[in-house]
Write a protein that holds these residues in place. Structure first.
Motif, PDB file in Angstrom:
ATOM      1  N   TYR A 106       0.835  -1.207   0.000  1.00  0.00           N
ATOM      2  CA  TYR A 106       0.000   0.000   0.000  1.00  0.00           C
ATOM      3  C   TYR A 106       0.867   1.253   0.000  1.00  0.00           C
ATOM      4  O   TYR A 106       0.680   2.161  -0.817  1.00  0.00           O
ATOM      5  N   ILE A 109       2.779   1.707  -3.347  1.00  0.00           N
ATOM      6  CA  ILE A 109       1.968   2.265  -4.431  1.00  0.00           C
ATOM      7  C   ILE A 109       1.680   3.743  -4.171  1.00  0.00           C
ATOM      8  O   ILE A 109       1.700   4.572  -5.092  1.00  0.00           O
ATOM      9  N   LYS A 110       1.427   4.070  -2.924  1.00  0.00           N
ATOM     10  CA  LYS A 110       1.182   5.467  -2.584  1.00  0.00           C
ATOM     11  C   LYS A 110       2.369   6.337  -2.967  1.00  0.00           C
ATOM     12  O   LYS A 110       2.216   7.408  -3.572  1.00  0.00           O
ATOM     13  N   ASP A 111       3.580   5.857  -2.674  1.00  0.00           N
ATOM     14  CA  ASP A 111       4.780   6.613  -3.021  1.00  0.00           C
ATOM     15  C   ASP A 111       5.005   6.652  -4.527  1.00  0.00           C
ATOM     16  O   ASP A 111       5.479   7.650  -5.064  1.00  0.00           O
ATOM     17  N   LEU A 113       2.677   6.659  -6.846  1.00  0.00           N
ATOM     18  CA  LEU A 113       1.745   7.638  -7.395  1.00  0.00           C
ATOM     19  C   LEU A 113       2.208   9.066  -7.116  1.00  0.00           C
ATOM     20  O   LEU A 113       2.113   9.946  -7.983  1.00  0.00           O
ATOM     21  N   LYS A 114       2.732   9.284  -5.913  1.00  0.00           N
ATOM     22  CA  LYS A 114       3.236  10.618  -5.591  1.00  0.00           C
ATOM     23  C   LYS A 114       4.431  10.969  -6.475  1.00  0.00           C
ATOM     24  O   LYS A 114       4.538  12.080  -6.988  1.00  0.00           O
ATOM     25  N   ASN A 140      -8.680   0.236  -1.830  1.00  0.00           N
ATOM     26  CA  ASN A 140      -8.020   1.539  -1.751  1.00  0.00           C
ATOM     27  C   ASN A 140      -8.472   2.490  -2.860  1.00  0.00           C
ATOM     28  O   ASN A 140      -7.787   3.468  -3.159  1.00  0.00           O
ATOM     29  N   THR A 143      -8.822   6.153  -1.817  1.00  0.00           N
ATOM     30  CA  THR A 143      -7.637   6.812  -1.262  1.00  0.00           C
ATOM     31  C   THR A 143      -6.528   6.931  -2.290  1.00  0.00           C
ATOM     32  O   THR A 143      -5.982   8.008  -2.518  1.00  0.00           O
ATOM     33  N   LEU A 144      -6.211   5.814  -2.965  1.00  0.00           N
ATOM     34  CA  LEU A 144      -5.108   5.832  -3.926  1.00  0.00           C
ATOM     35  C   LEU A 144      -5.565   6.121  -5.348  1.00  0.00           C
ATOM     36  O   LEU A 144      -4.841   6.765  -6.120  1.00  0.00           O
ATOM     37  N   PHE A 145      -6.766   5.640  -5.717  1.00  0.00           N
ATOM     38  CA  PHE A 145      -7.162   5.668  -7.131  1.00  0.00           C
ATOM     39  C   PHE A 145      -8.453   6.455  -7.359  1.00  0.00           C
ATOM     40  O   PHE A 145      -9.239   6.120  -8.232  1.00  0.00           O
ATOM     41  N   ASN A 629      -2.890  10.135   3.833  1.00  0.00           N
ATOM     42  CA  ASN A 629      -3.446   8.993   3.106  1.00  0.00           C
ATOM     43  C   ASN A 629      -4.502   9.396   2.074  1.00  0.00           C
ATOM     44  O   ASN A 629      -5.266   8.561   1.603  1.00  0.00           O
ATOM     45  N   GLY A 630      -4.531  10.686   1.725  1.00  0.00           N
ATOM     46  CA  GLY A 630      -5.418  11.126   0.653  1.00  0.00           C
ATOM     47  C   GLY A 630      -6.891  11.192   1.019  1.00  0.00           C
ATOM     48  O   GLY A 630      -7.746  11.231   0.134  1.00  0.00           O
TER      49      GLY A 630
END
Length: 822
Positions: A106, A109-111, A113-114, A140, A143-145, A629-630
């Motif tokens: 998690y 992937i967050k990093d 995308l950033k 997610n 939050t992520l997508f 965490n968006g």
């Protein structure tokens, strides 16, 4: 004698023909390789052309890159994407290896995308490959997508697929394992077998395979259904168990055996080899991997076709603008029947019972005529001569292509540094040999560089940092790679200390000239020490966690990993999940703290503060997690509507309205639609903009000045006053107080506690006088004592907020307080 001589001549002729045939096949194989290399180069150039692509798709696979179906999935996607200049950003869950450990992926992937966003790369859509990937993306999504169209493929859980496509942003295909069809064929090949045995494990996919298998028991009456769960055995126990299987008694179906009881991981080829060595029965399989290399065969679905379909759906959504919500779930019925002729022969199984459309692997050639053989041999010899001539010309080109392909596979196209994929391969080898240190580093404020100088200059910064790292690595014998965006990796083959880490940082952070501009570079570093027993994946996760901590502690910092960090991340993940549920189910409420004029004790307004209804976590815990965490944009919009709705309720009840201020987080700066949402909500509830105010912290001034200026202008255009919150704790500057449309300044409690004491009062008095000279309204928060209130009233502050007057109040209590102070 003559007959014997003719026999010898015939044998010699046949041997010559066989040699010719073998040679020709070798030559043809050489050209096949050449063709494959050319195709691979074209595919790779397409994949690596990210900086020349119109669109970017994130492909998240449940599996590892070396998983046997991965090349076919990627080829299927690329056969569609390359026509439309769509590049693929590939990420692999390695779900068969993670064994339920999802947190690290998690945050990875967050990093990613950033980093891609900082590098100016927008993700236009997401493709999820496999059950675990779909579960991860769905979990997610908000939050992520958020806002991204999602297409899944290779999913075997029908109920999960049906549930997923109910979301208007998700479509995909369900790929049934043809277990029933495969077992039907198996019972014909082995009619005397009493047992049907399934091999699975305790991964998510393995448990789904187990359910699918036992659901078929009703179709095979008289057969005993037996499961062998690799997750309950160590390697010795598992091999002993499968060695008890027998071809006369058992039909064996290999579904998923990737992780044993001790957490050891096994690839498909490794598992098949173990089955070949220990199992005494033919092994069936319903996936298009393993056939021809030890598995007898089965009915398998067409991976390439399904990947093409996913690619076409993505194109329809992001290019042809089709409505994804109207794309129904597709069931992939394309399949083929494949069986290995050698294994059929080994176990004396009758090929005649197989369907007529069966594709036989390792089938020996059936040459019935010597004449045919002779003519074929002559034709092949002629072809061989021609091929030998052509081979001489093409060999050099082939070698050159191979070298070029290897370089592309190992290097990043923008910086010529080693690539992420090669870095992972190198780390896996290094972790087996020696102790060392992995450093992950990330440029600070890279988005601001892109926004200020443009993306072309941003690319030049990425390249220059890559050059500096490459030079540093050559000078000190280090391995350096670019991971993604503005994120890099450095590996030391020894344990380092803080001084070596500082030395690395100094080598990178020198100012650089980009054209006519001088750019300052800051960098955050996360370091993880490697000791024997830690895998490459764990080492990267640890360094990533340390880098995240460095970012949170402030810019241009460095942090060494420790185990407590991961425990903090686990707790953060729990809180994040709790916040998501609270956002979905109206789990927040607002309280209001009065702002009072100290000269007459009359209320002049309120600050709205958010709380969880059950008070499980305090705001100082859950708000930073929402920001990182968006979740903050969604939370802020809910807060905005709750406050405006409450103002409307008071207005309808005939109560006098006072301005209510809401807090604006720096993490909201990229929510470009917030101001429009705010205006629409005010209009929806018929509330005048003068009754709403926005409190902004000083730290926002350091995030993105162009976006900040635009934000203040937009608020002013709506008629909403802005406050600077926590004044005196951050980047206080007279310049922004003079040039930005800031009406009100709120002085932080910590500032008052430190300076509103005997001997230091003059500092507070002079600061308040300065703000008054700038024509700013002054609010002081955190006032708890009467003497503080009296002193601040003496200095001329406009309003006081704190427990001296009131704690934050629920809406009904607000009215009671208001009636007493108006």
């Amino acid at each position: 004698m003559r007959k014997k001589k003719r026999t010898i001549q015939l044998i010699v002729m046949i041997m010559a023909l066989l040699i010719a045939i073998s040679s020709s096949f070798m030559m043809m194989n050489s050209y096949t390789k050449m063709r494959d290399v050319t195709q691979e180069l074209q595919l790779r150039e397409n994949q690596d052309a990210q900086y020349y692509s119109r669109y970017n798709v994130l492909f998240i696979s449940s599996y590892a890159p070396e998983f046997m179906t991965m090349p076919m999935q990627l080829r299927g996607l690329q056969s569609v994407f390359r026509k439309h200049k769509i590049s693929i950003i590939q990420e692999y869950m390695r779900s068969r290896l993670l064994h339920g450990k999802e947190n690290g992926f998690y945050f990875h992937i967050k990093d990613v995308l950033k980093a891609e966003k900082r590098a100016g790369v927008n993700i236009d859509a997401v493709v999820a490959g496999g059950d675990e990937a779909l579960t991860f993306v769905k979990k997610n999504q908000h939050t992520l997508f958020k806002g991204m169209p999602i297409c899944f493929m290779g999913v075997n859980n029908r109920q999960a697929a049906i549930k997923a496509v109910k979301d208007p942003q998700i479509t995909g295909s369900y790929s049934p394992d043809h277990i029933r069809e495969t077992l039907t064929i198996a019972t014909k090949l082995q009619p005397s077998a009493e047992n049907i045995v399934c091999l699975y494990d305790e991964t998510v996919a393995g448990l789904q395979n187990k359910r699918n298998f036992f659901d078929l028991k009703k179709y095979f009456k008289g057969k005993h259904f037996i499961g062998i769960d690799m997750g309950k055995y160590d390697l010795t126990g598992w091999t002993k168990r499968i060695s008890q299987l027998d071809a006369k008694r058992d039909i064996v179906l290999y579904m998923s055996s990737y992780v044993d009881r001790n957490g050891h991981n096994y690839t498909i080829p490794e598992t098949i080899k173990l089955l070949n060595d220990y199992c005494h029965a033919p092994v069936y399989r319903t996936r298009d991997n393993g056939q021809g290399s030890g598995v007898i065969g089965g009915v398998v679905y067409d991976t390439f076709y399904e990947s093409q379909l996913a690619g076409k759906r993505i194109v329809d959504v992001i290019i042809n603008h089709h409505d994804i919500s109207k794309m129904r779930l597709f069931t992939n019925t394309h399949h083929q029947i494949e069986f290995d002729a050698n294994i059929l022969k080994k176990y004396h199984l009758d090929q005649q019972v197989l369907p007529t459309n069966t594709n036989f692997l390792n089938q020996p050639d059936n040459l019935n005529s010597f004449t045919f053989t002779l003519m074929a041999g002559i034709a092949i010899i002629v072809a061989l001569i021609l091929l030998m001539i052509m081979e001489e010309r093409s060999y050099y080109a082939y070698e050159k292509s191979i070298t070029h392909l290897e370089y592309l596979n190992h290097h990043d196209d923008l910086t010529n540094m080693y690539s992420r994929a090669y870095a992972i391969e190198m780390l896996e080898k290094a972790c087996l040999k020696h102790d060392g240190t992995l450093v992950m580093l990330d440029l600070d404020n890279f988005t601001m560089i892109n926004d200020t100088y443009g993306h072309d200059k941003g690319d030049l910064v990425i390249k220059e940092v890559g050059t500096r790292l490459n030079n540093y690595g050559k000078a000190y014998g280090l391995f350096c790679a670019r991971l993604s965006g503005d994120e890099y990796l450095v590996y030391y083959d020894h344990v380092i200390d803080s001084e070596e880490l500082r030395h690395l940082r100094r080598a990178i952070t020198r100012d650089m000239n980009i054209g006519h501009d001088q750019v300052h570079i800051g960098v955050s570093l996360g370091a993880a020490l490697h000791q024997r027993g830690i895998t490459a994946g764990e080492l990267m996760t640890n360094a990533d966690v340390a880098l995240a901590h460095a970012k949170r502690e402030g810019k241009n910092t460095m942090v060494f990993y420790n185990n407590a960090m991961k425990e903090n991340i686990t707790e953060e993940e729990r809180i994040k999940e709790y916040l998501i549920e609270a956002l979905r189910h109206d789990g927040f409420e607002m309280v209001y703290q009065p702002k009072v004029d100290p000269s007459n004790d009359l209320v002049i307004g309120y600050e709205a503060l958010v709380r969880l209804k059950d008070r499980r976590y305090s705001p100082n815990i859950f708000i930073p997690i929402a920001e990182s965490n968006g979740l903050i944009s969604e939370l802020s919009r809910q807060i905005t509507e709750k406050v405006i709705k409450q103002l409307a309720a008071w207005q309808k009840a005939g109560e006098k309205l006072y301005p209510v201020s809401i807090n604006y987080s720096p993490a909201q700066i990229y929510d470009r639609g917030y101001v429009a949402y705010l205006a629409q909500t005010l209009s929806k509830y018929h509330i005048d903009a003068r009754y709403l105010r926005v409190e902004i912290t000083e730290s926002l001034m350091m995030e993105d000045m162009s976006a900040t200026n635009k934000l203040f202008e937009d608020f002013a255009h709506l008629g909403i006053l802005t406050l600077i919150d926590d004044f005196g704790t951050g980047y206080s500057s007279l310049s922004y107080l003079m040039h930005l449309p800031i009406s009100i300044v709120k002085i932080d409690k910590s500032f008052i506690d430190h300076y509103l004491v005997p001997g230091k009062e003059s500092f507070i008095e002079n600061m308040i006088k300065m703000l008054k000279d700038l024509d700013k309204m002054i609010v002081v928060e955190g006032v708890e004592e009467k003497w503080q209130k009296d002193k601040l009233n003496e200095y001329g502050v406009d309003a006081i907020q704190g427990y001296f007057y009131s704690k934050p109040l629920l809406p009904d209590d607000v009215l009671i307080f208001q009636h007493q102070h108006q």
